[in-house]
Structures are given as C-alpha cells and as structure tokens.
Design a protein around this motif. Structure first.
Motif, PDB file in Angstrom:
ATOM      1  N   ALA A   7      -9.148 -20.889  -0.430  1.00 50.77           N
ATOM      2  CA  ALA A   7      -9.855 -20.888   0.039  1.00 50.77           C
ATOM      3  C   ALA A   7      -9.337 -20.880   1.696  1.00 50.77           C
ATOM      4  O   ALA A   7     -10.489 -20.022   2.594  1.00 50.77           O
ATOM      5  N   THR A   8      -8.324 -20.088   1.735  1.00 51.94           N
ATOM      6  CA  THR A   8      -8.039 -19.914   3.100  1.00 51.94           C
ATOM      7  C   THR A   8      -6.134 -18.917   2.237  1.00 51.94           C
ATOM      8  O   THR A   8      -4.914 -19.382   2.248  1.00 51.94           O
ATOM      9  N   PRO A   9      -6.221 -18.212   2.306  1.00 46.84           N
ATOM     10  CA  PRO A   9      -5.577 -16.855   1.502  1.00 46.84           C
ATOM     11  C   PRO A   9      -4.520 -16.664   2.382  1.00 46.84           C
ATOM     12  O   PRO A   9      -4.321 -16.374   3.448  1.00 46.84           O
ATOM     13  N   SER A  10      -3.790 -15.773   1.769  1.00 48.96           N
ATOM     14  CA  SER A  10      -2.660 -15.754   2.912  1.00 48.96           C
ATOM     15  C   SER A  10      -1.625 -14.636   2.119  1.00 48.96           C
ATOM     16  O   SER A  10      -1.970 -14.355   0.341  1.00 48.96           O
ATOM     17  N   VAL A  11      -1.779 -13.295   2.613  1.00 52.07           N
ATOM     18  CA  VAL A  11      -0.822 -12.338   2.501  1.00 52.07           C
ATOM     19  C   VAL A  11       0.291 -12.140   2.860  1.00 52.07           C
ATOM     20  O   VAL A  11       1.100 -11.150   2.078  1.00 52.07           O
ATOM     21  N   ASP A  12       1.173 -12.923   3.314  1.00 49.37           N
ATOM     22  CA  ASP A  12       2.289 -12.930   3.332  1.00 49.37           C
ATOM     23  C   ASP A  12       3.370 -13.862   2.491  1.00 49.37           C
ATOM     24  O   ASP A  12       2.910 -14.956   1.762  1.00 49.37           O
ATOM     25  N   PRO A  13       4.716 -13.729   2.182  1.00 45.60           N
ATOM     26  CA  PRO A  13       5.369 -11.751   2.320  1.00 45.60           C
ATOM     27  C   PRO A  13       4.371 -10.608   1.089  1.00 45.60           C
ATOM     28  O   PRO A  13       3.743 -10.758   0.131  1.00 45.60           O
ATOM     29  N   VAL A  14       4.396  -9.537   1.662  1.00 42.07           N
ATOM     30  CA  VAL A  14       3.436  -8.124   1.495  1.00 42.07           C
ATOM     31  C   VAL A  14       4.474  -7.865   0.787  1.00 42.07           C
ATOM     32  O   VAL A  14       6.231  -7.528   1.304  1.00 42.07           O
ATOM     33  N   GLN A  15       4.973  -7.210  -1.104  1.00 43.96           N
ATOM     34  CA  GLN A  15       5.675  -6.061  -1.274  1.00 43.96           C
ATOM     35  C   GLN A  15       4.469  -4.560  -1.441  1.00 43.96           C
ATOM     36  O   GLN A  15       4.147  -4.785  -2.404  1.00 43.96           O
ATOM     37  N   ILE A  16       5.611  -3.982  -1.203  1.00 45.92           N
ATOM     38  CA  ILE A  16       5.568  -2.739  -1.374  1.00 45.92           C
ATOM     39  C   ILE A  16       6.946  -1.713  -2.053  1.00 45.92           C
ATOM     40  O   ILE A  16       7.171  -1.542  -2.006  1.00 45.92           O
ATOM     41  N   LEU A  17       5.636  -1.351  -3.036  1.00 43.79           N
ATOM     42  CA  LEU A  17       6.519  -0.635  -4.193  1.00 43.79           C
ATOM     43  C   LEU A  17       5.749   0.817  -4.973  1.00 43.79           C
ATOM     44  O   LEU A  17       4.897   1.568  -4.550  1.00 43.79           O
ATOM     45  N   GLN A  18       6.776   1.600  -3.960  1.00 44.03           N
ATOM     46  CA  GLN A  18       6.648   3.128  -3.443  1.00 44.03           C
ATOM     47  C   GLN A  18       7.331   4.162  -5.223  1.00 44.03           C
ATOM     48  O   GLN A  18       8.575   4.124  -5.022  1.00 44.03           O
ATOM     49  N   PHE A  19       7.024   4.851  -5.853  1.00 44.43           N
ATOM     50  CA  PHE A  19       6.937   5.395  -6.517  1.00 44.43           C
ATOM     51  C   PHE A  19       7.295   6.659  -6.501  1.00 44.43           C
ATOM     52  O   PHE A  19       6.018   7.372  -6.027  1.00 44.43           O
ATOM     53  N   VAL A  20       7.797   7.472  -6.303  1.00 43.97           N
ATOM     54  CA  VAL A  20       8.297   9.287  -5.901  1.00 43.97           C
ATOM     55  C   VAL A  20       8.759  10.167  -7.336  1.00 43.97           C
ATOM     56  O   VAL A  20       9.551   9.613  -8.130  1.00 43.97           O
ATOM     57  N   SER A  21       7.928  11.400  -7.300  1.00 39.54           N
ATOM     58  CA  SER A  21       8.259  11.916  -8.486  1.00 39.54           C
ATOM     59  C   SER A  21       7.557  13.599  -8.428  1.00 39.54           C
ATOM     60  O   SER A  21       6.280  13.508  -7.456  1.00 39.54           O
ATOM     61  N   VAL A  43       7.457   2.880   8.520  1.00 42.35           N
ATOM     62  CA  VAL A  43       6.422   3.296   9.927  1.00 42.35           C
ATOM     63  C   VAL A  43       5.995   1.580   9.635  1.00 42.35           C
ATOM     64  O   VAL A  43       6.275   0.550  10.639  1.00 42.35           O
ATOM     65  N   MET A  44       5.065   1.177   9.354  1.00 41.89           N
ATOM     66  CA  MET A  44       4.284   0.926   8.089  1.00 41.89           C
ATOM     67  C   MET A  44       4.537  -0.375   7.900  1.00 41.89           C
ATOM     68  O   MET A  44       3.802  -1.706   8.056  1.00 41.89           O
ATOM     69  N   ALA A  45       5.028  -0.393   6.602  1.00 43.32           N
ATOM     70  CA  ALA A  45       6.072  -1.367   6.178  1.00 43.32           C
ATOM     71  C   ALA A  45       6.445  -2.571   6.879  1.00 43.32           C
ATOM     72  O   ALA A  45       6.737  -3.645   7.506  1.00 43.32           O
ATOM     73  N   ALA A  46       7.696  -1.472   7.858  1.00 43.40           N
ATOM     74  CA  ALA A  46       8.359  -2.509   8.687  1.00 43.40           C
ATOM     75  C   ALA A  46       7.572  -3.014  10.246  1.00 43.40           C
ATOM     76  O   ALA A  46       7.861  -4.324  10.460  1.00 43.40           O
ATOM     77  N   ALA A  47       6.030  -2.027  10.501  1.00 44.52           N
ATOM     78  CA  ALA A  47       5.161  -3.048  10.936  1.00 44.52           C
ATOM     79  C   ALA A  47       5.086  -4.667  11.540  1.00 44.52           C
ATOM     80  O   ALA A  47       4.863  -5.041  11.779  1.00 44.52           O
ATOM     81  N   ILE A  48       4.910  -4.745  10.116  1.00 43.90           N
ATOM     82  CA  ILE A  48       3.864  -5.964   9.028  1.00 43.90           C
ATOM     83  C   ILE A  48       5.083  -6.615   8.694  1.00 43.90           C
ATOM     84  O   ILE A  48       4.564  -8.283   8.273  1.00 43.90           O
ATOM     85  N   GLY A  49       6.307  -6.115   8.641  1.00 41.52           N
ATOM     86  CA  GLY A  49       7.529  -6.917   7.738  1.00 41.52           C
ATOM     87  C   GLY A  49       7.195  -7.370   6.590  1.00 41.52           C
ATOM     88  O   GLY A  49       7.579  -7.980   5.901  1.00 41.52           O
ATOM     89  N   ALA A  50       6.718  -5.754   5.807  1.00 41.38           N
ATOM     90  CA  ALA A  50       6.843  -5.766   4.837  1.00 41.38           C
ATOM     91  C   ALA A  50       8.016  -4.917   3.885  1.00 41.38           C
ATOM     92  O   ALA A  50       8.919  -5.037   4.449  1.00 41.38           O
ATOM     93  N   ARG A  51       8.314  -6.035   2.762  1.00 42.96           N
ATOM     94  CA  ARG A  51       9.722  -5.854   2.094  1.00 42.96           C
ATOM     95  C   ARG A  51       8.903  -4.280   1.272  1.00 42.96           C
ATOM     96  O   ARG A  51       7.818  -4.460   0.820  1.00 42.96           O
ATOM     97  N   MET A  52      10.248  -3.894   0.554  1.00 46.21           N
ATOM     98  CA  MET A  52       9.672  -1.844   0.180  1.00 46.21           C
ATOM     99  C   MET A  52      11.000  -2.089  -1.113  1.00 46.21           C
ATOM    100  O   MET A  52      11.867  -1.836  -0.478  1.00 46.21           O
ATOM    101  N   GLU A  53       9.884  -1.590  -1.932  1.00 48.47           N
ATOM    102  CA  GLU A  53      10.942  -1.163  -2.766  1.00 48.47           C
ATOM    103  C   GLU A  53      11.003   0.510  -3.492  1.00 48.47           C
ATOM    104  O   GLU A  53       9.391   0.523  -3.998  1.00 48.47           O
TER     105      GLU A  53
END
Length: 203
Positions: free
Chosen positions: A58-72, A105-115
């Motif tokens: 009933a009390t959710p959490s989103v931290d830590p956030v992981q962003i997966l960015q795929f480029v092609s 920039v947004m990932a850094a702002a929320i402290g998210a990890r990004m791969e």
C-alpha cells in the motif's frame, strides 16, 4: 520475418505477473484518507495505486530507478521519413553517454541509474565510456524493401533486453524505465503497431 515472436524463447509467452488486488484496494483506501481532497492528484494518484498493485504494497517506492536506453539506426530512414539524417543517431549516442541529452539530464536530476546500449548505429562508434556495445549490425534493414531483421537478430535483441531488465532487478531496481533512440524509429514503431493491432487499430 516470421510472425511467431517466440523464436524458441518460451519466456515470451509467460503471462505477466498478477496485480495484487488486496494491495490495490489498500492503496486506494489509504489515498482516500490522506490530507487532501479525494482524487485531487488525478492521474498521478491512479498511477500510484496501480504501482501498489504491481509491487504488492500500500506504500509504493520507485527508488532506485533504473533507465535502460537502447540506441540503433533504422534502415527505413533512407526513404526520407525523418527530418534528420541517420548520423544524428551516432551523435545522440555520444550525447547521451556524455550527459548532454534530455534523458541524461533527467536521470541525473532524479538520481536514476542509466545503462546505455549500442545495438547498431550506422557507424561503429568504438568503445564509449558508459555504453555497452551489443551491436547486431549497422542498423535494421529498410522495411519498405526488406525485412528489418533476421530472426536470429530479433532473438538476440530480445535476449539483450530481457537480460538487461533481469540485471536491473537483481541490482535492486524498483522501477525500470526503457527508452530507445534512432532516426526513423517513429516509422518503425508505427509499422509494428499496425502489424500487432491489425484491423482493431484506430487512428
């Protein structure tokens, strides 16, 4: 390309995890008793309640956030479907890795990890700090004239994505955000949407 998306991977046919109804109702009950007008947070409130159902609390959490960015790159870009040339994919890969792209920039702002993954920009960029090279070629084929990928490439791409999510979860991620970048991607996404939804698609 075959329309059978399983390609020997039974996990693709596994059902999604069930939503925890009890947690959903508990979250809704809790929201209605917080110091605010009922429903005043609009869609944000509904998103929080849905997240509770997914996380079983009933009390959710989103931290830590992981962003997966795929480029092609996408071969259909040669048909002139984009305002920008394919070299922009290569440039954006560097920009994302160096922290200059909006997602960075947004990932850094929320402290998210990004791969970041290079799945096949047109020009091989070589080693880039912070980028995993998982190249499956120099972009996809031009879907206006040929299959986008071989079945082997598709299977490998799906496995890369699955492994990335599993790695994020193993590292403790509570929220995984997947993104992609590549000139021509909107056309590819539209084609996939039409193929999957068929006559039921409404524009």
């Amino acid at each position: 390309m075959s329309t059978d998306m399983s390609l020997g991977h039974p996990w693709l046919r596994d059902p999604c995890a069930q939503i925890d109804i009890a947690a959903t109702e508990a979250a809704r009950f809790r929201q209605d008793r917080l110091t605010k007008p009922r429903g005043s947070l609009g869609r944000l409130e509904e998103m929080a309640i849905r997240l509770c159902g997914m996380q079983g609390t009933a009390t959710p959490s989103v931290d830590p956030v992981q962003i997966l960015q795929f480029v092609s790159d996408h071969g259909v870009a040669t048909e002139g479907v984009s305002l920008y040339p394919r070299v922009v994919s290569f440039q954006m890969l560097h920009n994302i890795a160096s922290g200059g792209a909006p997602v960075s920039v947004m990932a850094a702002a929320i402290g998210a990890r990004m791969e970041i993954f290079d799945l096949g920009v047109l020009t091989d960029p070589g080693p880039i700090m912070g980028v995993r090279s998982e190249r499956l070629g120099t972009g996809t084929g031009n879907i206006a004239r040929e299959p986008a990928m071989t079945e082997e490439q598709l299977a490998a791409a799906l496995e890369i994505g699955r492994t990335a999510v599993e790695r994020a979860i193993a590292d403790g991620a509570r929220l995984v955000i997947c993104g992609e970048m590549g000139i021509g991607n909107t056309t590819e996404a539209t084609a996939l949407t039409c193929a999957l939804l068929g006559p039921s698609l409404q524009i």
